[in-house]
Design a protein around this motif. Structure first.
Motif, PDB file in Angstrom:
ATOM      1  N   GLY A 183       0.679  -7.286   8.738  1.00 39.01           N
ATOM      2  CA  GLY A 183       1.825  -7.765   7.967  1.00 39.01           C
ATOM      3  C   GLY A 183       1.972  -7.086   6.621  1.00 39.01           C
ATOM      4  O   GLY A 183       3.041  -7.154   6.015  1.00 39.01           O
ATOM      5  N   ASP A 184       0.930  -6.431   6.128  1.00 41.40           N
ATOM      6  CA  ASP A 184       1.027  -5.719   4.851  1.00 41.40           C
ATOM      7  C   ASP A 184       2.051  -4.592   4.966  1.00 41.40           C
ATOM      8  O   ASP A 184       2.165  -3.941   6.021  1.00 41.40           O
ATOM      9  CB  ASP A 184      -0.317  -5.116   4.443  1.00 41.40           C
ATOM     10  N   SER A 185       2.770  -4.326   3.889  1.00 42.64           N
ATOM     11  CA  SER A 185       3.764  -3.250   3.843  1.00 42.64           C
ATOM     12  C   SER A 185       3.140  -1.987   3.273  1.00 42.64           C
ATOM     13  O   SER A 185       2.276  -2.050   2.390  1.00 42.64           O
ATOM     14  CB  SER A 185       4.955  -3.664   2.981  1.00 42.64           C
ATOM     15  N   VAL A 186       3.613  -0.838   3.766  1.00 38.98           N
ATOM     16  CA  VAL A 186       3.014   0.449   3.411  1.00 38.98           C
ATOM     17  C   VAL A 186       4.106   1.482   3.149  1.00 38.98           C
ATOM     18  O   VAL A 186       4.966   1.715   4.008  1.00 38.98           O
ATOM     19  CB  VAL A 186       2.109   0.950   4.563  1.00 38.98           C
ATOM     20  N   TRP A 203       0.828  -1.197   0.000  1.00 40.71           N
ATOM     21  CA  TRP A 203       0.000   0.000   0.000  1.00 40.71           C
ATOM     22  C   TRP A 203       0.866   1.252   0.000  1.00 40.71           C
ATOM     23  O   TRP A 203       2.056   1.187   0.290  1.00 40.71           O
ATOM     24  CB  TRP A 203      -0.888   0.018   1.251  1.00 40.71           C
ATOM     25  N   LEU A 204       0.217   2.377  -0.266  1.00 39.43           N
ATOM     26  CA  LEU A 204       0.830   3.683  -0.111  1.00 39.43           C
ATOM     27  C   LEU A 204      -0.183   4.551   0.627  1.00 39.43           C
ATOM     28  O   LEU A 204      -1.371   4.537   0.286  1.00 39.43           O
ATOM     29  CB  LEU A 204       1.162   4.295  -1.470  1.00 39.43           C
ATOM     30  N   VAL A 205       0.286   5.259   1.655  1.00 39.44           N
ATOM     31  CA  VAL A 205      -0.559   6.223   2.352  1.00 39.44           C
ATOM     32  C   VAL A 205       0.116   7.581   2.290  1.00 39.44           C
ATOM     33  O   VAL A 205       1.326   7.690   2.402  1.00 39.44           O
ATOM     34  CB  VAL A 205      -0.856   5.814   3.815  1.00 39.44           C
ATOM     35  N   LYS A 206      -0.705   8.596   2.063  1.00 34.70           N
ATOM     36  CA  LYS A 206      -0.200   9.963   2.007  1.00 34.70           C
ATOM     37  C   LYS A 206      -0.389  10.626   3.362  1.00 34.70           C
ATOM     38  O   LYS A 206      -1.399  10.423   4.030  1.00 34.70           O
ATOM     39  CB  LYS A 206      -0.984  10.774   0.971  1.00 34.70           C
ATOM     40  N   THR A 207       0.594  11.414   3.725  1.00 38.13           N
ATOM     41  CA  THR A 207       0.514  12.174   4.960  1.00 38.13           C
ATOM     42  C   THR A 207       1.199  13.515   4.783  1.00 38.13           C
ATOM     43  O   THR A 207       2.136  13.641   3.994  1.00 38.13           O
ATOM     44  CB  THR A 207       1.162  11.406   6.128  1.00 38.13           C
ATOM     45  N   GLU A 208       0.725  14.479   5.517  1.00 42.29           N
ATOM     46  CA  GLU A 208       1.429  15.754   5.583  1.00 42.29           C
ATOM     47  C   GLU A 208       2.442  15.614   6.711  1.00 42.29           C
ATOM     48  O   GLU A 208       2.062  15.324   7.844  1.00 42.29           O
ATOM     49  CB  GLU A 208       0.442  16.884   5.831  1.00 42.29           C
ATOM     50  N   PRO A 209       3.726  15.770   6.416  1.00 45.47           N
ATOM     51  CA  PRO A 209       4.745  15.493   7.429  1.00 45.47           C
ATOM     52  C   PRO A 209       4.652  16.350   8.685  1.00 45.47           C
ATOM     53  O   PRO A 209       5.139  15.941   9.735  1.00 45.47           O
ATOM     54  CB  PRO A 209       6.071  15.695   6.702  1.00 45.47           C
ATOM     55  N   ASP A 210       3.992  17.508   8.611  1.00 48.44           N
ATOM     56  CA  ASP A 210       3.838  18.285   9.851  1.00 48.44           C
ATOM     57  C   ASP A 210       2.779  17.667  10.762  1.00 48.44           C
ATOM     58  O   ASP A 210       2.706  17.998  11.945  1.00 48.44           O
ATOM     59  CB  ASP A 210       3.547  19.758   9.561  1.00 48.44           C
ATOM     60  N   GLU A 211       1.971  16.735  10.226  1.00 52.01           N
ATOM     61  CA  GLU A 211       0.999  15.999  11.048  1.00 52.01           C
ATOM     62  C   GLU A 211       1.558  14.651  11.487  1.00 52.01           C
ATOM     63  O   GLU A 211       1.391  14.241  12.628  1.00 52.01           O
ATOM     64  CB  GLU A 211      -0.304  15.791  10.283  1.00 52.01           C
TER      65      GLU A 211
END
Length: 151
Positions: free
Chosen positions: A46-49, A4-12
């Motif tokens: 166990g899934d990679s992200v 998977w890929l998850v998006k995040t704002e690094p200041d959060e």
């Protein structure tokens, strides 16, 4: 195991936040898009992200986490003080889910979006499709290997 890929704002929440407490699970909550929520519901322990930094100066894949707790009702939907509160959601019928992630590793360097766009074999990566703004998305095994080989 799925990828998977998850998006995040690094200041959060950044990959550095994960790295500061590598054995502490981080709730991945606050997702308020039905398609992204449905992807959360497919995640298994166990899934990679890939952790993808967005809406910041340096955009790209910053590191890898692992799912340690599959989908459960997102507690922020019930908290009226949370920016992710959903007054239409009820404990007996929650609308939103969260998963818990744990730190795996930082990549040696951030893989910028522009570099990802130029890698052969990533045309089907949802992140690179025009107009795709999902915060959670699947990554094929092939795309995962291509990205890691490029780092």
């Amino acid at each position: 195991m799925a990828k998977w890929l998850v998006k995040t704002e690094p200041d959060e929440c950044s990959i550095d936040d994960f790295a500061r407490a590598p054995d502490t699970p981080v709730p991945w909550d606050g997702v308020r898009n039905y398609q992204a929520r449905n992807f959360l519901r497919q995640m298994q322990a166990g899934d990679s992200v890939f952790i993808y930094h967005s809406s910041c100066r340096h955009i790209g894949i910053a590191g890898i986490a692992r799912v340690v707790r599959p989908a459960y009702p997102d507690p922020t939907q019930f908290d009226p003080t949370s920016p992710y509160h959903d007054p239409k959601s009820r404990p007996e019928q929650p609308r939103w889910d969260a998963v818990d992630l744990i730190f795996e590793r930082k990549l040696p360097r951030l893989l910028p979006l522009d570099e990802l766009r130029n890698l052969p074999g990533l045309a089907s990566l949802p992140l690179l499709r025009k107009g795709n703004r999902l915060s959670v998305m699947p990554v094929s095994e092939d795309a995962w290997r291509i990205i890691l080989a490029h780092r």
